[in-house]
Motif scaffolding. Structure first.
Motif, PDB file in Angstrom:
ATOM      1  N   ILE A 117       0.847  -1.191   0.000  1.00 58.18           N
ATOM      2  CA  ILE A 117       0.000   0.000   0.000  1.00 58.18           C
ATOM      3  C   ILE A 117       0.881   1.240   0.000  1.00 58.18           C
ATOM      4  N   GLU A 118       0.378   2.290  -0.634  1.00 54.76           N
ATOM      5  CA  GLU A 118       1.061   3.578  -0.618  1.00 54.76           C
ATOM      6  C   GLU A 118       0.254   4.542   0.246  1.00 54.76           C
ATOM      7  N   VAL A 119       0.855   5.031   1.291  1.00 58.27           N
ATOM      8  CA  VAL A 119       0.212   6.003   2.182  1.00 58.27           C
ATOM      9  C   VAL A 119       0.719   7.384   1.789  1.00 58.27           C
ATOM     10  N   SER A 120      -0.200   8.238   1.338  1.00 63.89           N
ATOM     11  CA  SER A 120       0.210   9.554   0.856  1.00 63.89           C
ATOM     12  C   SER A 120      -0.816  10.609   1.243  1.00 63.89           C
ATOM     13  N   LEU A 134      -2.320   5.154  10.264  1.00 61.36           N
ATOM     14  CA  LEU A 134      -2.569   4.428   9.014  1.00 61.36           C
ATOM     15  C   LEU A 134      -1.407   3.495   8.683  1.00 61.36           C
ATOM     16  N   ILE A 135      -0.198   3.994   8.806  1.00 63.25           N
ATOM     17  CA  ILE A 135       0.976   3.165   8.509  1.00 63.25           C
ATOM     18  C   ILE A 135       0.994   1.933   9.411  1.00 63.25           C
ATOM     19  N   VAL A 139       0.705  -2.059   8.385  1.00 64.05           N
ATOM     20  CA  VAL A 139       1.760  -3.017   8.736  1.00 64.05           C
ATOM     21  C   VAL A 139       1.145  -4.208   9.472  1.00 64.05           C
ATOM     22  N   ARG A 140       0.225  -3.942  10.385  1.00 63.09           N
ATOM     23  CA  ARG A 140      -0.426  -5.030  11.135  1.00 63.09           C
ATOM     24  C   ARG A 140      -1.205  -5.966  10.212  1.00 63.09           C
ATOM     25  N   ALA A 173       7.272   4.319  12.125  1.00 66.20           N
ATOM     26  CA  ALA A 173       5.929   3.735  12.166  1.00 66.20           C
ATOM     27  C   ALA A 173       5.864   2.399  11.430  1.00 66.20           C
ATOM     28  N   GLY A 174       6.878   2.095  10.607  1.00 65.32           N
ATOM     29  CA  GLY A 174       6.908   0.795   9.934  1.00 65.32           C
ATOM     30  C   GLY A 174       6.987   0.841   8.417  1.00 65.32           C
ATOM     31  N   ALA A 175       7.062   2.039   7.833  1.00 69.27           N
ATOM     32  CA  ALA A 175       7.185   2.135   6.377  1.00 69.27           C
ATOM     33  C   ALA A 175       8.544   1.593   5.939  1.00 69.27           C
ATOM     34  N   GLU A 176       8.561   0.872   4.828  1.00 69.41           N
ATOM     35  CA  GLU A 176       9.820   0.332   4.310  1.00 69.41           C
ATOM     36  C   GLU A 176      10.531   1.322   3.397  1.00 69.41           C
ATOM     37  N   LEU A 177       9.751   2.131   2.683  1.00 67.41           N
ATOM     38  CA  LEU A 177      10.322   3.133   1.785  1.00 67.41           C
ATOM     39  C   LEU A 177       9.519   4.420   1.883  1.00 67.41           C
TER      40      LEU A 177
END
Length: 275
Positions: A117-120, A134-135, A139-140, A173-177
């Motif tokens: 997913i892309e969070v923007s 949201l992030i 991730v969960r 928060a857990g974002a990879e990129l």
């Protein structure tokens, strides 16, 4: 030469840079492709040809909701079988936030088979607490989270201080990129000016804020932009919003197999042919 031997290219021809094997094993030099509406046959051909060199496919903008579900599932299954992460465009999540349907959106993309997913907040405003929640929620759910920094409006610029703060919070928060916005056009937004050329002063400021770049992805839809960033950061840089037709060409640039980055190739100490 027998047909069976035709794939036996010399390793120095397959990768003159001698870096891509180690980069790929370390998760470096990722390529994110934007799919703006390929049909099943085109998508199948694309994955067969370029799939080994693509890490993420984004079903662009809000187009995911316009597919017949069985068609979308087939595309997602094909990508997953090739080890490619799939995600809907960040604009669709922004629409879900705007319409108050985030839970339904997340349930649906998981059921369909999206793996990322892309969070923007390129079009809407989203406060830090909501973005972080949201992030973490994504991730969960087991989704690979890529976030995006920057606004989509023409003339929007990068604020290096804000980028550094946003990226650090997103990673924690857990974002990879964290992806730096350039839209699908790459013109007059973020790092690029009205002609799609790199704003060197902005790039220098961003470089000054980060010690390493293995968790940043740069949207760079134009070949000239890809070449500029490859020459700045090397084959290991993550690049996004690549057109499907350009994915193989980008991989060739990463390896030093195009004139733009020919210097990436190592000069051999021996030769099997005297000139």
């Amino acid at each position: 030469m027998r047909i069976a031997e035709l794939d036996n290219w010399h390793q120095l021809l397959k990768d003159p840079s001698c870096k891509r094997g180690s980069d790929r094993s370390q998760g470096l030099g990722k390529t994110m492709v934007i799919d703006k509406g390929m049909g099943i046959h085109s998508f199948t051909d694309f994955v067969q040809v370029a799939g080994p060199y693509v890490d993420i496919i984004k079903i662009g903008f809000g187009t995911a909701v316009l597919y017949r579900p069985e068609v979308l599932r087939k595309k997602l299954e094909l990508a997953a079988s090739s080890g490619i992460i799939t995600m809907p465009g960040g604009t669709l999540l922004e629409a879900a936030v705007q319409q108050g349907t985030v839970h339904s959106f997340l349930e649906t993309i998981s059921a369909l088979g999206f793996t990322g997913i892309e969070v923007s907040d390129g079009t809407i405003e989203m406060d830090r607490m909501k973005r972080t929640k949201l992030i973490k929620d994504c991730v969960r759910r087991g989704l690979t989270v890529t976030t995006e920094y920057g606004k989509k409006a023409a003339g929007s610029l990068i604020d290096p201080e804000e980028l550094a703060f946003t990226a650090q919070c997103d990673w924690e928060a857990g974002a990879e990129l964290v992806t730096i916005e350039a839209r699908e056009s790459g013109v007059n937004v973020g790092l690029f000016d009205e002609k799609g050329q790199c704003r060197e002063d902005v790039l220098d400021e961003v470089i000054g804020k980060f010690g390493k770049f293995d968790m940043l992805m740069w949207e760079a839809p134009m070949k000239s932009q890809q070449a500029d960033l490859l020459l700045q950061f090397g084959p290991s840089v993550h690049l996004g919003n690549i057109a499907p037709a350009d994915a193989l060409g980008l991989e060739a640039m990463r390896r030093g197999l195009r004139s733009d980055t020919f210097q990436f190739g190592q000069r051999a100490e021996y030769t099997d042919y005297m000139i």
